[in-house]
Design an enzyme around this catalytic site. Structure first.
Site, PDB file in Angstrom:
ATOM      1  N   GLU A 100      42.063  47.053  38.999  1.00  0.00           N
ATOM      2  CA  GLU A 100      41.326  46.417  37.912  1.00  0.00           C
ATOM      3  C   GLU A 100      41.620  47.163  36.611  1.00  0.00           C
ATOM      4  OE1 GLU A 100      36.755  44.853  37.090  1.00  0.00           O
ATOM      5  OE2 GLU A 100      37.045  46.728  38.195  1.00  0.00           O
ATOM      6  N   LYS A 142      36.881  36.948  37.792  1.00  0.00           N
ATOM      7  CA  LYS A 142      35.791  37.702  38.432  1.00  0.00           C
ATOM      8  C   LYS A 142      34.459  36.968  38.298  1.00  0.00           C
ATOM      9  CE  LYS A 142      33.813  42.392  38.480  1.00  0.00           C
ATOM     10  NZ  LYS A 142      33.874  43.715  37.809  1.00  0.00           N
ATOM     11  N   CYS A 186      36.381  44.198  42.305  1.00  0.00           N
ATOM     12  CA  CYS A 186      35.375  45.249  42.118  1.00  0.00           C
ATOM     13  C   CYS A 186      33.977  44.860  42.613  1.00  0.00           C
ATOM     14  CB  CYS A 186      35.362  45.671  40.650  1.00  0.00           C
ATOM     15  SG  CYS A 186      34.653  47.331  40.376  1.00  0.00           S
TER      16      CYS A 186
END
Length: 281
Positions: free
Chosen positions: A57, A130, A170
């Site tokens: 990321e 995301k 994440c």
């Protein structure tokens, strides 16, 4: 875009093994510097036989503030970061997963935090934005991704000759329903920049749980060290097999996690404990 797949759904899994690599970085506020570091790591991974390579990321920028990433956001389909990814995939003829990078959104002060996938011809085959945005406050630590990031909405997986690959980024790791929404996958790829505080407590436990419950390989590729902005990321990039066994890991600093994904191992785990077939919800 099909929210649950790109490429050819149901394509034959005609590659019995695939060598894959996670490239751990400690990115800086300078895009050019980070792309050069990523290029070196990609070359090293390919020299070790990697056929699918993933970056962490924010591999291209870890700014001095969250707004620095917004300043370098790119229009979908063009820009120096996207050009870099396409060129490296084509040069080395690999599947390349571009961790995450900032993409344009209509909001003037926000971006999409997006993971882009390129095939061995350098063609983009998938994009995942995301979905879950990190928020955390403990003592002097405070994070609020919603201030600068616009959340995605669709789960995304793509198909390769090896099998089906699911994408996440994440904080998504904490939401198992996202992975269930992907259906059966052979590999889950998770680029991340977990904080040292939350990573030390939960990172490995959650990763191994996702591998076990989805009976698939998990490739976790992290930022790992002290950044110029003062933030410390946890690192501990790893490759986990469908039984939850850690095959390789890199604790801190730049480096490579590498190993083989084997269809025989997937079949062994899924036949001995057919949990995927036993699901009722």
């Amino acid at each position: 875009m099909n929210p649950l797949g790109t490429g050819v759904p149901g394509a034959p899994q005609n590659v019995p093994t695939l060598r894959i690599a996670a490239l751990q970085m400690v990115s800086t506020p300078r895009v050019d510097e980070n792309l050069a570091a990523a290029a070196r790591l990609i070359g090293d991974a390919v020299a070790q036989g990697a056929e699918l390579v993933a970056l962490p990321e924010y591999f291209a920028i870890m700014g001095m503030s969250d707004g620095d990433k917004v300043k370098v956001r790119e229009v979908d389909g063009r820009g120096p970061i996207q050009d870099f990814l396409a060129a490296r995939a084509r040069e080395y003829q690999i599947w390349l997963i571009g961790g995450s990078l900032p993409l344009w959104t209509d909001h003037p002060d926000k971006m999409l935090n997006s993971s882009l996938v390129y095939d061995p011809h350098g063609e983009r085959v998938a994009r995942y934005d995301k979905i879950h945005l990190f928020g955390f406050r403990q003592g002097g630590e405070c994070y609020d991704e919603s201030a600068t990031i616009e959340a995605g909405r669709q789960p995304i997986a793509f198909t390769t000759p090896f099998g089906r690959v699911g994408l996440s980024i994440c904080y998504d790791l904490r939401f198992p329903e996202l992975y269930r929404a992907l259906g059966v996958t052979d590999l889950l790829v998770l680029p991340a920049a977990f904080t040292e505080t939350t990573g030390r407590a939960h990172w490995e436990i959650l990763l191994r749980a996702r591998a076990i419950e989805n009976q698939c390989y998990v490739l976790a590729v992290a930022q790992g060290g002290r950044h110029e902005n003062g933030r410390e990321t946890h690192g501990n990039s790893m490759l986990i097999d469908p039984w939850g066994t850690i095959l390789d890991r890199k604790l801190k600093g730049p480096g490579i996690v590498i190993g083989d994904l084997e269809h025989a191992r997937l079949a062994e785990v899924r036949s001995s404990l057919p949990a995927l077939k036993h699901r009722v919800m």
